[in-house]
Design a protein around this motif. Structure first.
Motif, PDB file in Angstrom:
ATOM      1  N   ASP A   1       0.775  -1.375  -0.502  1.00 11.80           N
ATOM      2  CA  ASP A   1       0.524   0.108   0.067  1.00 11.80           C
ATOM      3  C   ASP A   1       0.858   1.297  -0.133  1.00 11.80           C
ATOM      4  O   ASP A   1       0.619   2.281  -1.123  1.00 11.80           O
TER       5      ASP A   1
ATOM      6  N   PHE B   1       0.506   1.600  -4.340  1.00 10.06           N
ATOM      7  CA  PHE B   1      -0.632   1.543  -4.432  1.00 10.06           C
ATOM      8  C   PHE B   1      -1.181   3.204  -3.988  1.00 10.06           C
ATOM      9  O   PHE B   1      -2.669   4.437  -4.922  1.00 10.06           O
ATOM     10  N   THR B   2      -0.573   3.527  -2.772  1.00  9.07           N
ATOM     11  CA  THR B   2      -1.534   4.765  -2.448  1.00  9.07           C
ATOM     12  C   THR B   2      -0.763   5.923  -3.577  1.00  9.07           C
ATOM     13  O   THR B   2      -1.538   7.035  -3.196  1.00  9.07           O
TER      14      THR B   2
ATOM     15  N   ARG C   1      -2.403   5.706  -6.473  1.00  4.56           N
ATOM     16  CA  ARG C   1      -4.026   6.117  -6.554  1.00  4.56           C
ATOM     17  C   ARG C   1      -3.737   7.901  -6.935  1.00  4.56           C
ATOM     18  O   ARG C   1      -4.245   8.563  -7.211  1.00  4.56           O
ATOM     19  N   GLU C   2      -3.055   8.584  -5.898  1.00  4.79           N
ATOM     20  CA  GLU C   2      -3.256  10.143  -5.589  1.00  4.79           C
ATOM     21  C   GLU C   2      -2.387  10.683  -6.820  1.00  4.79           C
ATOM     22  O   GLU C   2      -3.289  12.075  -7.303  1.00  4.79           O
TER      23      GLU C   2
ATOM     24  N   LEU D   1      -3.607   8.053 -10.187  1.00  2.00           N
ATOM     25  CA  LEU D   1      -5.094   7.784 -11.007  1.00  2.00           C
ATOM     26  C   LEU D   1      -6.134   8.271 -10.694  1.00  2.00           C
ATOM     27  O   LEU D   1      -7.766   9.543 -11.557  1.00  2.00           O
ATOM     28  N   HIS D   2      -6.430   9.413  -9.480  1.00  2.74           N
ATOM     29  CA  HIS D   2      -7.267  10.100  -9.071  1.00  2.74           C
ATOM     30  C   HIS D   2      -7.238  11.189 -10.501  1.00  2.74           C
ATOM     31  O   HIS D   2      -9.078  12.184 -10.154  1.00  2.74           O
TER      32      HIS D   2
ATOM     33  N   THR E   1     -10.101   9.865 -12.535  1.00  3.57           N
ATOM     34  CA  THR E   1     -11.326   9.965 -12.378  1.00  3.57           C
ATOM     35  C   THR E   1     -11.715  11.134 -12.070  1.00  3.57           C
ATOM     36  O   THR E   1     -13.063  10.493 -11.796  1.00  3.57           O
TER      37      THR E   1
ATOM     38  N   LEU F   1     -12.089  10.486  -3.968  1.00  2.11           N
ATOM     39  CA  LEU F   1     -11.067   9.428  -3.580  1.00  2.11           C
ATOM     40  C   LEU F   1     -10.150   9.552  -2.540  1.00  2.11           C
ATOM     41  O   LEU F   1      -8.943   9.959  -2.555  1.00  2.11           O
TER      42      LEU F   1
ATOM     43  N   HIS G   1      -8.559   2.899  -0.893  1.00  2.22           N
ATOM     44  CA  HIS G   1      -8.479   2.369  -1.507  1.00  2.22           C
ATOM     45  C   HIS G   1      -8.289   0.064  -0.649  1.00  2.22           C
ATOM     46  O   HIS G   1      -8.216   0.269   0.036  1.00  2.22           O
TER      47      HIS G   1
ATOM     48  N   ILE H   1      -8.108  -3.014  -7.870  1.00  5.25           N
ATOM     49  CA  ILE H   1      -8.081  -1.782  -7.287  1.00  5.25           C
ATOM     50  C   ILE H   1      -9.684  -1.242  -6.758  1.00  5.25           C
ATOM     51  O   ILE H   1      -9.872   0.054  -7.632  1.00  5.25           O
TER      52      ILE H   1
ATOM     53  N   MET I   1     -11.517   1.765  -5.160  1.00 10.03           N
ATOM     54  CA  MET I   1     -11.304   3.372  -5.015  1.00 10.03           C
ATOM     55  C   MET I   1     -12.190   3.978  -3.843  1.00 10.03           C
ATOM     56  O   MET I   1     -13.802   3.397  -4.878  1.00 10.03           O
TER      57      MET I   1
END
Length: 354
Positions: A189, A193-194, A197-198, A201-202, A205, A217, A220, A308, A310
């Motif tokens: 994480d 993955f953090t 995501r941040e 992916l953010h 999305t 988000l 996750h 994932i 989210m």
């Protein structure tokens, strides 16, 4: 850049629905009936009628259903504690094969994905411009694009297979997938993955799913699922415990096993048309968590998928996406189910229905 890590701060206390996944329209509900103790369960009239239609008619059959639900609720109440125990044991005894895959590097990412993210971070970014860059929807509101380089996918699968062969304890990803790995328990994480995501992916999305929490988000759940001719072959029609989901095909060699997407879960099945989607290795499918979908059976080989889920606490704090009611929550470790503690008086802090 938006950042949200679990901490001791009073405005970020992770929460989980105690029994996530049991929809009150499909399961038993807490209550008292016929002098039974308060911690037993009575079936709602909707569920009673449904079970009758499915052939559950005798007292013993109903008692068996209640026992199964009670056991499942008890198991789910201890999920976080059991996960923390496994994570501690894994940290003590497991020796990784590829230590570098635990830390995200730009070299792992596909050039097209980096181009898409760079556009989303620009001052001129718009939803229309992003859709042009994505070229086409795999299905309505389902977006396909390359995420990782093939070599990284191969090394990640090698690492996961190495973990599978180890003596370290393992937990299943969810109630539908019997084979796979919870990646937070391996320590993925914080370093992988953090930031994925941040930072990456953010931006996507926020433009594609602003109506369902895509712009906020803050947690996750990442895991891999495995399909094999001698294990799970397919995955039934379902929706995710997430506001937005990314599903990446990691490999290996397999035939068939396409995904299929219907409509949002609120749309009756009789009014739904499904679209079949080919899922190629290294590519991701980005979609709303409440978008109904499934996986057709593979006919040969073995397939690994990275999932994932989210989550946006701003959305789920108001309405649990699994039990479809205002959540009643308990504290838990890590990101848990993505709920957070709000200011006093705004919500109960202890969801027991999901």
């Amino acid at each position: 850049m938006f950042a949200f890590y679990p901490s001791s701060s009073s405005d970020w206390t992770t929460r989980r629905c105690v029994d996530t996944g049991l929809d009150p329209r499909q399961a038993a509900q807490p209550g008292v009936s016929g002098g039974k103790p308060a911690d037993t369960f009575v079936l709602s009239s909707f569920v009673t009628q449904l079970l009758h239609r499915l052939g559950c008619v005798t007292d013993q059959q109903f008692e068996d259903v209640l026992n199964q639900i009670s056991q499942e609720l008890e198991r789910r109440r201890h999920l976080c504690a059991m996960s923390a125990e496994r994570a501690a044991a894994i940290k003590d005894i497991y020796q990784p094969l590829h230590t570098h895959v635990y830390h995200l590097k730009e070299t792992y990412l596909a050039p097209k994905f980096k181009e898409i993210v760079e556009y989303c971070q620009s001052s001129s970014a718009s939803t229309e411009g992003l859709l042009d860059l994505l070229e086409e929807e795999a299905a309505p509101k389902v977006y396909r694009f390359p995420v990782f380089e093939k070599r990284f996918c191969e090394e990640l699968v090698e690492e996961l297979e190495h973990f599978e062969r180890s003596s370290a304890p393992k937990g299943r990803p969810n109630t539908m997938n019997h084979y796979g790995i919870l990646l937070n328990e391996l320590g993925f994480d914080e370093g992988f993955f953090t930031p994925l995501r941040e930072l990456y992916l953010h931006p996507l999305t926020s433009l594609l799913f602003p109506d369902c929490g895509g712009c906020c988000l803050d947690s996750h759940k990442a895991f891999v699922v495995k399909y094999d001719m001698n294990e799970d072959l397919d995955l039934s029609y379902h929706y995710d415990n997430a506001e937005v989901t990314l599903n990446v095909s990691l490999g290996k060699d397999f035939t068939e096993g396409n995904l299929y997407f219907g409509d949002m879960r609120q749309v009756p099945l009789s009014e739904t048309e499904c679209s079949e989607v080919e899922h190629k290795v290294t590519e991701g499918l980005l979609h709303r968590g409440q978008h109904m979908h499934g996986a057709l059976p593979i006919s040969s080989g073995q397939r690994w998928n990275l999932i994932i889920w989210m989550r946006a606490s701003q959305e789920r704090n108001k309405l649990c996406p699994m039990c479809n009611t205002r959540p009643t929550l308990v504290e838990a470790e890590g990101f848990a189910d993505g709920f957070t503690k709000q200011s006093e008086g705004l919500m109960n802090v202890s969801c027991v229905l999901t």
